[in-house]
Structures are given as C-alpha cells and as structure tokens.
Design an enzyme around this catalytic site. Structure first.
Site, PDB file in Angstrom:
ATOM      1  N   ASP A 101       0.864  -1.188   0.000  1.00  0.00           N
ATOM      2  CA  ASP A 101       0.000   0.000   0.000  1.00  0.00           C
ATOM      3  C   ASP A 101       0.897   1.234   0.000  1.00  0.00           C
ATOM      4  OD1 ASP A 101      -3.077   0.712   0.656  1.00  0.00           O
ATOM      5  OD2 ASP A 101      -1.741   2.180   1.585  1.00  0.00           O
ATOM      6  N   ILE A 102       0.624   2.179  -0.899  1.00  0.00           N
ATOM      7  CA  ILE A 102       1.406   3.416  -0.952  1.00  0.00           C
ATOM      8  C   ILE A 102       1.067   4.262   0.270  1.00  0.00           C
ATOM      9  CG2 ILE A 102       1.889   5.515  -2.266  1.00  0.00           C
ATOM     10  CD1 ILE A 102       1.185   4.000  -4.793  1.00  0.00           C
ATOM     11  N   GLU A 153      -4.784   2.264  -4.198  1.00  0.00           N
ATOM     12  CA  GLU A 153      -3.328   2.284  -4.110  1.00  0.00           C
ATOM     13  C   GLU A 153      -2.795   1.004  -3.470  1.00  0.00           C
ATOM     14  OE1 GLU A 153      -4.768   4.230  -0.264  1.00  0.00           O
ATOM     15  OE2 GLU A 153      -5.412   4.099  -2.347  1.00  0.00           O
TER      16      GLU A 153
END
Length: 403
Positions: A257-258, A300
């Site tokens: 996950d960003i 994301e």
C-alpha cells in the site's frame, strides 16, 4: 500439363496462407511470430516452385530447393518456439543443414540417381522438426492448441522420415532428368499439399486463439498499471494455489500500500496520484518473475502471489520493490520529495486457502503501517513477525535534517 497444374497448386495455396498471416498480424497487432509463419510459407513456395520449374537434371537444383526448404523449416521453427517462449536452437538447425548439404553434394557428384538425394534432404527436414517438437515439449504450460501443434509437427517430422523410404521401395531408382515424371514426385505433390494445408489450418487456429486470449487478457488488466484487476488477480491466484497444492510447491503472498496516498491526491492532485500508482506498478512488473501473479486490488493497494517461494524470499522481493520505489522520482512532484510504501508478507500454511492467507498478509501490512510505514512486515505462522529496517525516503531525511 496435369503435372504442371498440380505442381502450381501448392505454391498458390502457400501464397494465400502468406496473405492470411500478414493480415492477421497487421489487423490483430500480433507478435512477430505470425510474420514468421508467413515468411515460412514464402520460402516453402519458392522451394516447391524451384523443383517444379527448374531442370532437375542440373546438379544445382537440389541444392537450391534444399536451401529454400531449410529456410522455410527454420523460420517456422523460430516462429513456433517464439510463440511458446522456448529456444529455437538455430545453431542445431544450422548444423543439420550443413551436414545435409555436404552429404547431398557428395550424392550429386557420385550418382545421377536421386534416391539418395531425396532421403538425405528429407531426413534433414525431419530432424529439424524433431528439434522443434523437443523444444515445444519443454514449455511449462500447454493449452489444447499447443498440444495440437506438437502433435501436428510430430506427424510432419515422421512423414519426412518415412515417406521417401516407402515410396522409393516401390519406385526403386529414379534418374534426375525424369524426376518430375516419377511416382515419387506425384506422391510428393499430394503429400506437400496436404501437409501445407494441415499445418496452415493449425497455425491459423493458433493465431485466432492467441488473439482471443489477448483480448481477454487486456480486459483483465488494469488500465493504469498493466497489472491484473482484482477480479482477474483473485481468479488466477485461486487456480495457482490449487495447482501449488497438487504439486506441493510453496507460495507466498505480498500485499502493498502506498503510504499517505490520500495526501498525495489532496496536495498535488489525482493526476499526480495516478502517475505514482503507475510508477509503483511498473516497479512491481520489473521485479516479479513470469511465474508470479501481480495485481492492483484497490486504489493504491497491490498484491503479489510469489510462486515456488518461501516467506523469507517473499520478504526480500517485497523489500526490493519498497527500496526502489522510495528512490523513484514521480513526475510532477517536487524534486526532493519521494513517496514510500508499506508491505505485508506471509507464506501459505498447510491447507490454507486464499481468504485466510490474504487476511494474515493484510494484517501484516497494517502492522507495517502502525509501526511507522515504509517497511516490510512478515507474518510467521500468524503469531511471530519480523520487521525489515526501513530506508527513509529522501523527503523524510531532509525534514529531519532541517530539525
């Protein structure tokens, strides 16, 4: 006259097949192997026309036809193996051609009877197709069309070995200058017409199959990253996990996950956010292997199934992606600013399904975020965890330096 008409049918069919393959390549935007199929039929037509039009009593005609036929076989082998992602062994084919051409030259110089010439060249072609079939058998995954291609070209190889011997047992010797009036030549016309038609139908079927598969795969790919969509990813993962269970192959899952992605959209806009997602997806594609499965499963959020991979190796792969992303500049963002990502990794437990494995991996991801982000956390049997020391993003280091 009848022999001349019969002799022109096969080259005419070949030209039609050339046109079909070129159109399929151009309209379907297919791989270069389709052009390879077309070129193979061009060389085939030239070889057949040489035998039919030139004086067979000439000492050079068999060398000319052998040259074009060999180019046809070699090009076809390259196209077939390229489609299957297998080596074409062109060096081996060159050796076979060299031996056949040398032996043919000796046969031409020592006798006007073409029996030995026919056996030499046909055994050479058959040997090349055997090399092709052996290479195709080495492919890891074979669909029904691939098995049909292997079966078809196995028959082609067999007929090159058997047909000349059987025909010449009946005909006995054949003088070079009366070759086109022989029973063998009539049988050759029929055999080559049948082989070219059969092979072309199988290859056209393979091209149609590949085009349909390509359209389906494009529908299953995320437009921004080129990775699988969540639906396609989960379908492929479930199938891969079942295969891994049957083959006793270890697999691991990685979820990424960003970090602070909402702030990226809020501060720099969704266009910059899309560039960050696309860049992250590109790093994942460059890092994972062909046997792995990667997908974008959320805005994301990304997921990777690592095939034949223990948990420790999956952590190493995830950390490689993390470090590369933390060093990557995103177009449109300040030069001194870098984004980071957090990762969770877990190896599949005994008899564990995708749902439970994903839940453990996702929990490891949340621990990575809770522990400060920009790190990879592993889940060891659902109870232990190990944190890989993170590399701070350039922007974080600069802020700390400013105090």
């Amino acid at each position: 006259m009848r022999e001349q008409i019969m002799g022109l049918i096969t080259p005419a069919m070949s030209i039609v097949f050339v046109a079909v393959f070129v159109v399929m390549w151009w309209r379907g935007k297919m791989g270069a192997y389709v052009l390879g199929f077309a070129l193979a039929y061009v060389f085939f037509a030239l070889g057949f026309a040489s035998t039919h039009l030139f004086n067979t009593g000439s000492p050079y005609v068999f060398h000319v036809t052998q040259f074009f036929y060999t180019l046809s076989v070699a090009t076809g082998v390259w196209a077939l193996t390229s489609r299957a992602g297998q080596p074409p062994y062109l060096g081996v084919l060159l050796v076979i051609y060299g031996l056949s051409a040398t032996t043919l030259a000796v046969a031409v110089l020592t006798s006007n009877d073409i029996t030995s010439r026919l056996i030499i060249v046909n055994v050479g072609y058959g040997s090349m197709y055997i090399v092709c079939v052996m290479s195709l058998l080495g492919a890891q995954r074979r669909e029904a069309i691939d098995k049909l291609i292997i079966a078809t070209h196995s028959l082609v190889a067999a007929q090159f070995m058997i047909r000349p011997v059987l025909t010449l047992l009946i005909e006995q010797g054949i003088a070079a200058d009366v070759y086109r009036e022989s029973v063998y030549y009539s049988v050759l016309n029929l055999a080559l017409a049948f082989i070219s038609l059969m092979s072309a139908m199988v290859l056209i079927g393979a091209c149609v199959y590949d085009q349909i598969k390509q359209v389906r795969e494009q529908a299953d790919l995320d437009g921004l990253t080129g990775l699988r969509t969540r639906r396609a990813f989960e379908q492929d993962v479930v199938a891969a996990m079942e295969r891994a269970k049957q083959e006793c192959v270890p697999i691991s899952l990685v979820v990424a996950d960003i970090d602070h992605f909402k702030a990226v959209n809020d501060v720099w806009g969704h266009q910059i956010g899309d560039r960050a997602i696309a860049q992250f997806g590109e790093i994942i594609k460059r890092t994972v292997r062909d046997c792995d499965i990667a997908g974008r499963i959320g805005g994301e959020e990304f997921c990777i199934l690592a095939w034949n991979c223990q948990e420790e190796a999956a952590v190493t792969m995830a950390d490689r992606i993390r470090v590369n992303f933390a060093k990557t500049a995103i177009d449109g963002m300040p030069e001194d600013h870098r984004l980071t990502a957090s990762f969770g990794a877990a190896g599949r437990g005994q008899g564990e399904g995708y749902g439970k494995l994903f839940a453990r991996t996702d929990a490891a991801l949340y621990r990575a975020k809770a522990d400060g982000r920009n790190r990879t956390v592993r889940d060891e049997d659902g109870s232990k965890r190990a944190v890989v020391t993170p590399i701070k993003a350039e922007s974080d280091r600069r802020r700390e330096a400013r105090g």
